[in-house]
Scaffold this motif. Structure first.
Motif, mmCIF file in Angstrom:
data_model
loop_
_atom_site.group_PDB
_atom_site.id
_atom_site.type_symbol
_atom_site.label_atom_id
_atom_site.label_comp_id
_atom_site.label_asym_id
_atom_site.label_seq_id
_atom_site.Cartn_x
_atom_site.Cartn_y
_atom_site.Cartn_z
ATOM 1 N N ASP A 49 -8.054 -1.463 -2.988
ATOM 2 C CA ASP A 49 -7.500 -1.023 -4.226
ATOM 3 C C ASP A 49 -6.849 -2.281 -5.057
ATOM 4 O O ASP A 49 -7.170 -2.500 -6.138
ATOM 5 N N TYR A 50 -6.087 -3.079 -4.268
ATOM 6 C CA TYR A 50 -5.731 -4.317 -4.783
ATOM 7 C C TYR A 50 -5.594 -5.371 -3.976
ATOM 8 O O TYR A 50 -5.559 -5.693 -2.680
ATOM 9 N N LEU A 66 3.111 -2.180 -3.102
ATOM 10 C CA LEU A 66 1.773 -1.684 -3.409
ATOM 11 C C LEU A 66 1.220 -1.253 -2.396
ATOM 12 O O LEU A 66 0.640 0.049 -2.295
ATOM 13 N N VAL A 72 -4.287 -2.373 0.063
ATOM 14 C CA VAL A 72 -3.939 -3.759 -0.287
ATOM 15 C C VAL A 72 -4.343 -5.038 0.646
ATOM 16 O O VAL A 72 -4.217 -4.929 1.687
ATOM 17 N N LEU A 267 -12.720 -5.040 -5.319
ATOM 18 C CA LEU A 267 -11.850 -3.729 -5.716
ATOM 19 C C LEU A 267 -12.925 -2.611 -5.772
ATOM 20 O O LEU A 267 -13.967 -2.722 -6.078
ATOM 21 N N THR A 271 -9.203 3.760 -7.147
ATOM 22 C CA THR A 271 -8.006 3.900 -6.042
ATOM 23 C C THR A 271 -7.850 5.559 -5.834
ATOM 24 O O THR A 271 -8.748 6.314 -6.557
ATOM 25 N N GLY A 277 -7.849 -0.443 -9.693
ATOM 26 C CA GLY A 277 -6.918 -1.525 -8.950
ATOM 27 C C GLY A 277 -6.883 -2.879 -9.697
ATOM 28 O O GLY A 277 -7.490 -2.907 -10.972
ATOM 29 N N GLU A 278 -6.402 -3.835 -9.301
ATOM 30 C CA GLU A 278 -6.314 -5.140 -9.907
ATOM 31 C C GLU A 278 -6.338 -6.274 -8.827
ATOM 32 O O GLU A 278 -5.863 -6.281 -7.613
ATOM 33 N N ILE A 280 -4.486 -9.701 -8.317
ATOM 34 C CA ILE A 280 -3.264 -10.466 -8.842
ATOM 35 C C ILE A 280 -3.336 -11.577 -8.189
ATOM 36 O O ILE A 280 -3.423 -12.089 -7.145
#
Ligand code: FAD
Length: 367
Positions: A49-50, A66, A72, A267, A271, A277-278, A280
């Motif tokens: 998701d992240y 998160l 994650v 990704l 989610t 998601g992202e 980062i």
């Protein structure tokens, strides 16, 4: 422009180098991080998701938070800080910084204007190398940055519970306090995390046994079933989707493990919470823009000169970097001096910060 006044500089006397009494300790034993492994064990392709790039001061707490609600992936190009005596012990502070071996947690570099410096290459990032001084930001800065002050205050407590301690002031730091007060860096504010003018004692990430605690310790807050931490995972490129989208959007990364094998992480389409998601980027002040540039985001001319396909002409990426001006005075002492990193600080209305560290150095090093 911030200016250091000479009399203030005298107060900032720094006796570089440190006593090398190696203290074996138990606090550097790796916690039971079932979610942490070397990237060689990662599958060639996986979905999350992240995806967080860089397991440093910012990346570790982000991953822990998160992971409470999402799947994650945290990718860190360095290894684990646990078990590394040089990182753990205050007395070996300079040994880490001067270790120039390829596996060192401190990657040395020289800036374009010739300033020798280091950047972290280890889980926990800069907190594994730095002087461990802890303080809160000026609330005005927090508000100007558009952050929620209440959330920031609660986050401070979350961090402090795990990795911040009250320093034990001994001879040298007490003398620094007296000196600051004598020259008028007033009032004396005692032990406080607040950013206020005058002389104060700040927090430290070294505990009473002089053992360092790092941002990697914040991963103890993580939900183990929501987190994967990969070590020796160097991200080479962020993958962007451009076709059929109004905006360029990141959707995956390419990273290499310690054996040089390539992996991809993407990704998930959605989610469990139904949102996208992202990716980062928390790879540090130098690593983050470097990675964006390698991925095709940055000043078009610069990218073209490097033979990188331009995805987005973003003229500010990698621009405007500057070192904070730092003036250091070294005061040699004829007799051994206790080891201490920054504990006392003078915060002046001119915007300068006065700190002092102490230790012993061999006379050869002063030549
Ligand atoms: C010598 C020294 C003393 C300092 N003293 C203090 C102090 O006393 N108090 C204080 O508050 N601050 C201090 N600082 C500053 C502080 O440590 C940094 O501001 C802070 O650590 C920055 O956090 P960050 O998360 O942005 O980056 P970092 O903590 O550097 O984390 C970035 C992480 O990203 C990883 N990374 C980079 N590129 C990639 C990639 N391509 N793929 C995967 N991973 C990647 C790096 O290995 C690193 O672990 C000091 C810094 C130094 C160098």
């Amino acid at each position: 422009m911030e200016v250091f006044e000479p009399w203030r500089l005298i107060l900032a006397a720094v006796l570089a180098g440190f006593l090398h009494f190696q203290v074996l300790c138990t606090s550097d034993v790796a916690p039971n991080y079932t979610f942490m492994q070397e990237a060689t064990k990662a599958p060639p392709v996986a979905y999350y998701d992240y995806i967080i790039i860089g397991g440093g001061t910012a990346g570790c707490p982000l991953a822990a938070t998160l992971s409470q609600n999402f799947r994650v992936l945290l990718l860190e190009r360095g290894g684990s800080p646990y078990g590394n005596q040089n990182i753990t012990n205050l007395a070996t502070f300079t040994d880490t910084l001067t270790d120039t071996s390829p596996t060192s947690p401190a990657q040395s570099f020289v800036s374009e204007d010739g300033v020798v410096n280091t950047r972290a290459r280890v889980l926990g990032g800069g907190t594994c190398l730095n002087a461990g001084f802890y303080t809160h930001a000026d609330p005005e800065f927090v508000q100007k940055a558009g952050l929620d002050l209440d959330l920031v205050n609660r986050s401070y407590q979350w961090v402090e519970k795990v990795m911040v301690f009250e320093p034990q002031l001994r001879q040298w730091q007490s003398a620094v306090r007296d000196g600051l007060l004598e020259v008028g860096v007033l009032p004396y504010n005692g032990y406080t995390f607040e950013h206020i003018y005058g002389t104060k004692v700040g927090g430290t990430i070294f505990d009473k046994d002089n053992h360092r605690h790092t941002a990697a310790d914040l991963l103890q807050y993580a939900n183990p079933s929501g987190l994967t931490v990969l070590l020796y995972a160097t991200v080479h490129r962020i993958l962007f989707k451009t076709k059929g989208q109004s905006k360029t959007a990141a959707h995956g990364v390419i990273f290499k493990d310690g054996a040089g094998n390539e992996h991809r992480a993407y990704l998930s389409k959605e989610t469990d919470k139904g949102s996208m998601g992202e990716i980062i980027v928390s790879a540090g002040a130098l690593g983050s823009p470097q990675l964006l540039i390698l991925s095709g985001i940055g000043p078009a001319q610069h990218l073209k000169s490097l033979g990188i396909k331009v995805l987005l002409d973003q003229p500010w990426v990698g621009q405007g970097m500057a070192d904070n001006p730092l003036n250091v005075i070294v005061v040699p002492s004829p007799s051994p001096v206790e080891v201490s990193l920054a504990q006392q600080v003078g915060i002046t209305r001119l915007g300068t910060y006065i700190e002092a560290i102490s230790g012993s150095i061999s006379s050869d090093s002063l030549d």
